[in-house]
Design a protein around this motif. Structure first.
Motif, PDB file in Angstrom:
ATOM      1  N   SER A  75       0.821  -1.219   0.000  1.00  0.00           N
ATOM      2  CA  SER A  75       0.000   0.000   0.000  1.00  0.00           C
ATOM      3  C   SER A  75       0.852   1.265   0.000  1.00  0.00           C
ATOM      4  CB  SER A  75      -0.914   0.019   1.217  1.00  0.00           C
ATOM      5  OG  SER A  75      -0.151   0.372   2.367  1.00  0.00           O
ATOM      6  N   ARG A  76       2.134   1.118   0.271  1.00  0.00           N
ATOM      7  CA  ARG A  76       3.089   2.250   0.291  1.00  0.00           C
ATOM      8  C   ARG A  76       2.852   3.222   1.447  1.00  0.00           C
ATOM      9  NH1 ARG A  76       6.234   1.890  -3.727  1.00  0.00           N
ATOM     10  NH2 ARG A  76       5.605   0.734  -5.569  1.00  0.00           N
ATOM     11  N   ARG A  77       1.906   2.864   2.296  1.00  0.00           N
ATOM     12  CA  ARG A  77       1.656   3.762   3.423  1.00  0.00           C
ATOM     13  C   ARG A  77       2.340   3.217   4.670  1.00  0.00           C
ATOM     14  NH1 ARG A  77      -4.100   6.403   2.306  1.00  0.00           N
ATOM     15  NH2 ARG A  77      -3.106   8.144   1.235  1.00  0.00           N
ATOM     16  N   PHE A  78       2.831   2.004   4.575  1.00  0.00           N
ATOM     17  CA  PHE A  78       3.408   1.373   5.758  1.00  0.00           C
ATOM     18  C   PHE A  78       4.791   0.833   5.455  1.00  0.00           C
ATOM     19  CE2 PHE A  78      -1.141   1.149   6.225  1.00  0.00           C
ATOM     20  CZ  PHE A  78      -1.324   1.595   7.521  1.00  0.00           C
ATOM     21  N   GLU A  79       5.569   0.793   6.507  1.00  0.00           N
ATOM     22  CA  GLU A  79       6.893   0.220   6.382  1.00  0.00           C
ATOM     23  C   GLU A  79       7.055  -0.664   7.604  1.00  0.00           C
ATOM     24  OE1 GLU A  79      11.474   1.923   6.128  1.00  0.00           O
ATOM     25  OE2 GLU A  79       9.774   3.237   6.517  1.00  0.00           O
ATOM     26  N   VAL A  80       7.337  -1.908   7.382  1.00  0.00           N
ATOM     27  CA  VAL A  80       7.478  -2.808   8.526  1.00  0.00           C
ATOM     28  C   VAL A  80       8.898  -2.678   9.069  1.00  0.00           C
ATOM     29  CG1 VAL A  80       7.420  -5.199   9.299  1.00  0.00           C
ATOM     30  CG2 VAL A  80       5.749  -4.384   7.619  1.00  0.00           C
ATOM     31  N   VAL A  81       9.000  -2.218  10.319  1.00  0.00           N
ATOM     32  CA  VAL A  81      10.330  -1.961  10.873  1.00  0.00           C
ATOM     33  C   VAL A  81      10.697  -2.927  11.989  1.00  0.00           C
ATOM     34  CG1 VAL A  81      10.342   0.499  10.299  1.00  0.00           C
ATOM     35  CG2 VAL A  81       9.389  -0.266  12.489  1.00  0.00           C
ATOM     36  N   ALA A  82       9.745  -3.745  12.436  1.00  0.00           N
ATOM     37  CA  ALA A  82      10.060  -4.673  13.523  1.00  0.00           C
ATOM     38  C   ALA A  82       9.123  -5.869  13.423  1.00  0.00           C
ATOM     39  CB  ALA A  82       9.876  -3.972  14.872  1.00  0.00           C
ATOM     40  N   ALA A  83       9.560  -6.967  13.984  1.00  0.00           N
ATOM     41  CA  ALA A  83       8.703  -8.153  13.982  1.00  0.00           C
ATOM     42  C   ALA A  83       8.663  -8.739  15.385  1.00  0.00           C
ATOM     43  CB  ALA A  83       9.215  -9.173  12.970  1.00  0.00           C
ATOM     44  N   PRO A  84       7.949  -8.092  16.303  1.00  0.00           N
ATOM     45  CA  PRO A  84       7.922  -8.571  17.692  1.00  0.00           C
ATOM     46  C   PRO A  84       7.221  -9.922  17.782  1.00  0.00           C
ATOM     47  CG  PRO A  84       6.331  -6.801  17.363  1.00  0.00           C
ATOM     48  CD  PRO A  84       7.126  -6.887  16.103  1.00  0.00           C
ATOM     49  N   GLU A  85       7.824 -10.812  18.608  1.00  0.00           N
ATOM     50  CA  GLU A  85       7.274 -12.163  18.711  1.00  0.00           C
ATOM     51  C   GLU A  85       6.333 -12.276  19.894  1.00  0.00           C
ATOM     52  OE1 GLU A  85       8.691 -15.273  17.114  1.00  0.00           O
ATOM     53  OE2 GLU A  85       9.506 -13.987  15.514  1.00  0.00           O
ATOM     54  N   SER A  86       6.686 -11.569  20.973  1.00  0.00           N
ATOM     55  CA  SER A  86       5.909 -11.742  22.199  1.00  0.00           C
ATOM     56  C   SER A  86       5.179 -10.457  22.562  1.00  0.00           C
ATOM     57  CB  SER A  86       6.862 -12.097  23.347  1.00  0.00           C
ATOM     58  OG  SER A  86       7.730 -10.996  23.567  1.00  0.00           O
ATOM     59  N   GLU A  87       4.316 -10.617  23.562  1.00  0.00           N
ATOM     60  CA  GLU A  87       3.592  -9.474  24.115  1.00  0.00           C
ATOM     61  C   GLU A  87       4.563  -8.408  24.603  1.00  0.00           C
ATOM     62  OE1 GLU A  87      -0.221  -7.908  25.246  1.00  0.00           O
ATOM     63  OE2 GLU A  87       0.129  -9.932  24.470  1.00  0.00           O
ATOM     64  N   ALA A  88       5.613  -8.851  25.304  1.00  0.00           N
ATOM     65  CA  ALA A  88       6.594  -7.925  25.878  1.00  0.00           C
ATOM     66  C   ALA A  88       7.342  -7.165  24.786  1.00  0.00           C
ATOM     67  CB  ALA A  88       7.579  -8.678  26.767  1.00  0.00           C
ATOM     68  N   GLU A  89       7.695  -7.895  23.755  1.00  0.00           N
ATOM     69  CA  GLU A  89       8.415  -7.242  22.662  1.00  0.00           C
ATOM     70  C   GLU A  89       7.538  -6.217  21.965  1.00  0.00           C
ATOM     71  OE1 GLU A  89      10.770  -9.533  19.634  1.00  0.00           O
ATOM     72  OE2 GLU A  89      10.600 -11.090  21.190  1.00  0.00           O
ATOM     73  N   THR A  90       6.273  -6.583  21.787  1.00  0.00           N
ATOM     74  CA  THR A  90       5.323  -5.661  21.168  1.00  0.00           C
ATOM     75  C   THR A  90       5.276  -4.366  21.968  1.00  0.00           C
ATOM     76  OG1 THR A  90       3.996  -7.523  20.433  1.00  0.00           O
ATOM     77  CG2 THR A  90       2.921  -5.364  20.492  1.00  0.00           C
ATOM     78  N   GLN A  91       5.148  -4.547  23.281  1.00  0.00           N
ATOM     79  CA  GLN A  91       5.099  -3.402  24.195  1.00  0.00           C
ATOM     80  C   GLN A  91       6.337  -2.525  24.023  1.00  0.00           C
ATOM     81  OE1 GLN A  91       2.616  -3.369  26.911  1.00  0.00           O
ATOM     82  NE2 GLN A  91       3.238  -1.232  27.091  1.00  0.00           N
ATOM     83  N   ALA A  92       7.504  -3.203  23.978  1.00  0.00           N
ATOM     84  CA  ALA A  92       8.769  -2.477  23.913  1.00  0.00           C
ATOM     85  C   ALA A  92       8.877  -1.678  22.613  1.00  0.00           C
ATOM     86  CB  ALA A  92       9.937  -3.456  24.039  1.00  0.00           C
ATOM     87  N   VAL A  93       8.452  -2.285  21.530  1.00  0.00           N
ATOM     88  CA  VAL A  93       8.538  -1.619  20.218  1.00  0.00           C
ATOM     89  C   VAL A  93       7.726  -0.327  20.233  1.00  0.00           C
ATOM     90  CG1 VAL A  93       7.747  -1.810  17.836  1.00  0.00           C
ATOM     91  CG2 VAL A  93       9.098  -3.650  18.848  1.00  0.00           C
ATOM     92  N   LEU A  94       6.547  -0.384  20.872  1.00  0.00           N
ATOM     93  CA  LEU A  94       5.697   0.804  20.937  1.00  0.00           C
ATOM     94  C   LEU A  94       6.262   1.839  21.915  1.00  0.00           C
ATOM     95  CD1 LEU A  94       2.117  -0.751  20.835  1.00  0.00           C
ATOM     96  CD2 LEU A  94       3.206   0.642  19.070  1.00  0.00           C
ATOM     97  N   ASP A  95       6.740   1.322  23.064  1.00  0.00           N
ATOM     98  CA  ASP A  95       7.265   2.231  24.091  1.00  0.00           C
ATOM     99  C   ASP A  95       8.447   3.027  23.572  1.00  0.00           C
ATOM    100  OD1 ASP A  95       5.396   1.547  25.874  1.00  0.00           O
ATOM    101  OD2 ASP A  95       6.682   0.256  27.124  1.00  0.00           O
ATOM    102  N   ARG A  96       9.332   2.362  22.873  1.00  0.00           N
ATOM    103  CA  ARG A  96      10.522   3.050  22.374  1.00  0.00           C
ATOM    104  C   ARG A  96      10.205   3.950  21.195  1.00  0.00           C
ATOM    105  NH1 ARG A  96      13.157  -2.060  23.211  1.00  0.00           N
ATOM    106  NH2 ARG A  96      12.887  -2.496  20.994  1.00  0.00           N
ATOM    107  N   GLY A  97       8.988   3.859  20.696  1.00  0.00           N
ATOM    108  CA  GLY A  97       8.598   4.690  19.566  1.00  0.00           C
ATOM    109  C   GLY A  97       9.180   4.203  18.256  1.00  0.00           C
TER     110      GLY A  97
END
Ligand SMILES: Nc1ncnc2c1ncn2[C@@H]1O[C@H](COP(=O)(O)OP(=O)(O)O)[C@@H](O)[C@H]1O
Ligand SMILES: [Mg+2]
Lengths: 372, 244
Positions: A75-97
Motif C-alpha cells: 500500500s506504500r503507506r506502511f513500512e514494517v520496521v520490527a517483527a515482535p514475537e511476544s507481548e513484551a516485545e510488542t510493548q517495547a517496540v511501541l514504548d521506544r517509539g
C-alpha cells in the motif's frame, strides 16, 4: 476634508514608512513572522502520515497472513520496521517509539477466513499522538478491509462489509491545506496589531508624541496617518503569504482572490483598531509588546487555527464568538478550501464589520491630543 | 492683550499638587524665565499652557485663547520644545524639517525658504542629509528649536532647552532667543541654570508648585539685597521653608 488634512496625513504616512523601513527591528517584524509561520505550519507541523512505521507480529504464519503483510507493504503507506514475537516485545517496540503501530495477526485467522467467519486482526496504536494514531488506524482498516473483501469475495455468500469514509474539501487530507490559509490570518493579525501598537508607543517613549500633540494636526489625521502604513504592510504580508501558499505549498485557492483581499481589509479595521487601543493603554514599547501578546494568544487559541472549535467545551465555544479572529479564520479557510463566496460568508463579514466599527470607534475616542 | 495670562492655576495628580495657585502674566515680546529646582512644577505649568494637560482649577490664556476650552487655537499660536529631545532621531536633518513644516502647514511657497532659514540658524547648512542621531547636542537643540518655529508662532514655550549642552552652545542658543524676542516673538523659557536667569527680561521663581518670587532680575536682587540670582534663589527657598 481640506487640503491641509491630506497634506498632514501624507506627511505622517511618509515619515512612518521611512522609519519602519529604516529600523532593522521593524523590518524584521514585517518579514520574519510570515516566513517563520509558513515554514512551521507548512513544513514542520506536517500532520500527514507519509509512511507509518509498523511492527508486524504474525501469530498465524500461514500464506494468508503473509499475503496480508504484503498488502500492507504494497500500500506504500506502511513500512514494517520490527517483527515482535511476544507481548513484551510488542510493548517495547511501541514504548521506544520504534513503530507507530503494531499489527497483530492472531493464530487461526487464515482458518476463520476460509470458513467465512469474522477474522480478527489487531491494530495496536501508540496513542500519545492521537492525531497520528487516528490517521494510521484509518489507513490500516482500509488495507484490512480491502484484503478481507478480496479474500472473502470470489462469489461467496457474504457480501463483505465495506466501511468507506470520504473526506470533503481536503480530499487528500493534507494538513498543510488546513494550516497555511490560517497563517494568512495569523500574520495579518500579528503584524498589524503589533506594528501599530509599537509605532505609536515608540513616539510616546521618545517624546515626539508630545511634540505632535502641540501641532495643529487633528487626532483623526494622526490616527489615519499612523494606521494606513501598517494596513499596507498587512496587505503586503497577506500577498506574500498567499503567493507562497499557492506557489510553494500548492494550497488550492478555490474562491475569489478579490473577496480575500476585501475581507482582509475589513478585518484590518479590527486588528489595526486593537493595535491603536493597546497603544492608548501602554506607555512603553515593552508594555505594548506584552499587551499585544496577551491579546493575541487567547484570540489565537480560540480562533480555531490549531484546535477545532467544535472540540472545545461548550462555554469556550460561546466565548470564541467574541474572538474576531475566529470569523476571519472561517472566511479565509472558506475562500481557500471550499471556494465559498459572500452568499455563505456574509454573517462572518457582518460580525467583522461590527467588531471593526466598535474597536476602531472606541479607540478613536480614546486617542486624543492630551497627555491626561 | 497679554501673551500669557495665568490666574490661580492649579494642577493635581491624585492627591499631589504639582502646580499650586499660580498667577502671572507675560507681555508680548518678553523673554519670561521660569526658574526652579527639579520637580518644582515648571514642565507641568508649560504643558498646561500648551494645551497638553488640563488644569484642575484656575484658568490661563495664551494669545487670548483659553488653554482648556480652546486648546486647538492655542496650538495654532505656539511653538513648543519639550524637555526631552523631540525630533526623529532616525530621520535626516532635512527630513525632520520637511516633516514638521508639513504638519504645521507652512505654505508651499515658503517651505524652501523656511527650511534654509532653519538650517542656517542651526548651523547645519551642509548637513541636510545627516541622520539626526549623529548630531552633537548643541546642534540637535538648535535644530529642535528651528523645527518649533517653522510656522512663525507668536509665542514660544521652551522647556529646559539648554540642559546638557556646553556653555558655548548655551550662549549661542540664547543669542537665538534674543533674535526671536527682537522680532516680536514672546519666549517663555524654563531653566535651572542661574546665569541664564540673568538673561531673562522677567522671571518667576517656582518651588514646590508655588511661584515664590516674580520680577526682573534687578528687582529680585535689589529686594533681597543680594548680588547674584543664585543667592537670591537660595534665600527665597529658605524663607519659603521657614514660613511653611
Ligand atoms: N503625569 C504625572 N502624574 C503624576 N505626577 C506627575 C506627573 N507629571 C509630573 N508629576 C509630578 O509633578 C511634579 C512636578 O513635575 P514637573 O512639572 O515635571 O517639574 P519640573 O519641570 O519643575 O522639574 C513632580 O514631582 C512630578 O513627579
Ligand atoms: Mg521639567
Amino acid at each position: 476634508m481640506n487640503n491641509g488634512t491630506w497634506r498632514r496625513i501624507r506627511e505622517i504616512v511618509r515619515k512612518e514608512f521611512r522609519q519602519a523601513l529604516r529600523d532593522p527591528r521593524m523590518r524584521a517584524l514585517m518579514v520574519g513572522p510570515p516566513l517563520i509561520q509558513l515554514v512551521i505550519f507548512g513544513f514542520a507541523v506536517n500532520m500527514d502520515v507519509e509512511r507509518a512505521r509498523i511492527g508486524w507480529s504474525d501469530g498465524d504464519r500461514t500464506p494468508a497472513s503473509r499475503e496480508l503483510r504484503a498488502a500492507f507493504e504494497g500500500s506504500r503507506r506502511f513500512e514494517v520496521v520490527a517483527a515482535p514475537e511476544s507481548e513484551a516485545e510488542t510493548q517495547a517496540v511501541l514504548d521506544r517509539g520504534e513503530a507507530q503501530a503494531v499489527i497483530r495477526v492472531l493464530p487461526g485467522v487464515a482458518r476463520e477466513i476460509e470458513r467465512g467467519e469474522t477474522a480478527a486482526v489487531q491494530v495496536l496504536l501508540d496513542g500519545t499522538d492521537s492525531n497520528t494514531a487516528g490517521i494510521v488506524a484509518g489507513y490500516a482498516s482500509q488495507v484490512i478491509g480491502r484484503f478481507a473483501a478480496q479474500a472473502g469475495g470470489g462469489g461467496s455468500a457474504q457480501p463483505g462489509l465495506e466501511a468507506r469514509s470520504r473526506v470533503w474539501f481536503n480530499a487528500d487530507l493534507r494538513s498543510r491545506n488546513y494550516f497555511v490559509p490560517g497563517v494568512v490570518v495569523n500574520i495579518i493579525s500579528l503584524v498589524t496589531l503589533m506594528l501599530t501598537a509599537m509605532a505609536i508607543v515608540r513616539e510616546k517613549e521618545i517624546g515626539t508624541m508630545e511634540q505632535l500633540m502641540v501641532t495643529p494636526i487633528r487626532p483623526m489625521e494622526l490616527m489615519v496617518g499612523k494606521l494606513l502604513p501598517f494596513g499596507v504592510v498587512g496587505m503586503v504580508d497577506m500577498a506574500l503569504v498567499t503567493s507562497l501558499a499557492l506557489l510553494v505549498f500548492r494550497v488550492p485557492l478555490r474562491g475569489s482572490l478579490l473577496l480575500l483581499v476585501a475581507s482582509s481589509a475589513l478585518y484590518m479595521l479590527t486588528s489595526l483598531g486593537t493595535g491603536l487601543f493597546l497603544s492608548t493603554i501602554s506607555n512603553t514599547q515593552q508594555q505594548a509588546l506584552m499587551s499585544s501578546f496577551m491579546f493575541f494568544m487567547p484570540a489565537f487559541m480560540l480562533s480555531g487555527f490549531a484546535f477545532p472549535i467544535r472540540n472545545m467545551p461548550l462555554p469556550v465555544q460561546w466565548l470564541s464568538y467574541l474572538d474576531p479572529i475566529r470569523y476571519f479564520m472561517e472566511i479565509v479557510r472558506g475562500i481557500f478550501l471550499k471556494g465559498t463566496g459572500m452568499e455563505v460568508l456574509w454573517p462572518q463579514m457582518a460580525a467583522m464589520a461590527v467588531f471593526g466599527a466598535a474597536i476602531m470607534g472606541g479607540s478613536a475616542l480614546r486617542f486624543h491630543k492630551r497627555l491626561d | 492683550m497679554k501673551a500669557v495670562e495665568v490666574d490661580n492655576l492649579t494642577k493635581r495628580f491624585g492627591q499631589f499638587v504639582a502646580v499650586d495657585q499660580v498667577s502671572l502674566s507675560v507681555e508680548q515680546g518678553e523673554i519670561f524665565g521660569f526658574l526652579g529646582p527639579n520637580g518644582a512644577g515648571k514642565s507641568t505649568t508649560i504643558r498646561i499652557l500648551c494645551g497638553l494637560l488640563s488644569p484642575t482649577s484656575g484658568r490661563a490664556t495664551v494669545n487670548g485663547f483659553d488653554v482648556a476650552a480652546q486648546s486647538e487655537q492655542v496650538k495654532q499660536n505656539i511653538g513648543y520644545m519639550s524637555q526631552k529631545f523631540s525630533l526623529y532621531d532616525d530621520l535626516a536633518v532635512e527630513e525632520n524639517i520637511e516633516f514638521f513644516g508639513g504638519i504645521y502647514g507652512v505654505p508651499a511657497a515658503e517651505r524652501e525658504e523656511r527650511k534654509r532659514y532653519v538650517m542656517r540658524m542651526a548651523g547645519l547648512e551642509d548637513k541636510g542629509g545627516m541622520p539626526t542621531r549623529l548630531l552633537p547636542g548643541g546642534w540637535k537643540q538648535r535644530l529642535a528649536l528651528g523645527c518649533a518655529v517653522l510656522h512663525r508662532p507668536p509665542i514660544l514655550f521652551l522647556d529646559e532647552p539648554t540642559s546638557g549642552v556646553d556653555p558655548i552652545a548655551r550662549r549661542e542658543f540664547w543669542d537665538l532667543i534674543y533674535q526671536f524676542s527682537e522680532a516680536g516673538q514672546t519666549v517663555f523659557v524654563t531653566t535651572h541654570y542661574m546665569e541664564e536667569a540673568e538673561y531673562c527680561h522677567r522671571l518667576a521663581l517656582m518651588y514646590r508648585g508655588k511661584v515664590i518670587a516674580l520680577g526682573t532680575p534687578q528687582e529680585l536682587k535689589r529686594q533681597a539685597g543680594l548680588p547674584s540670582m543664585e543667592q537670591v534663589f537660595v534665600e527665597m527657598i529658605e524663607r519659603e521653608e521657614a514660613g511653611a
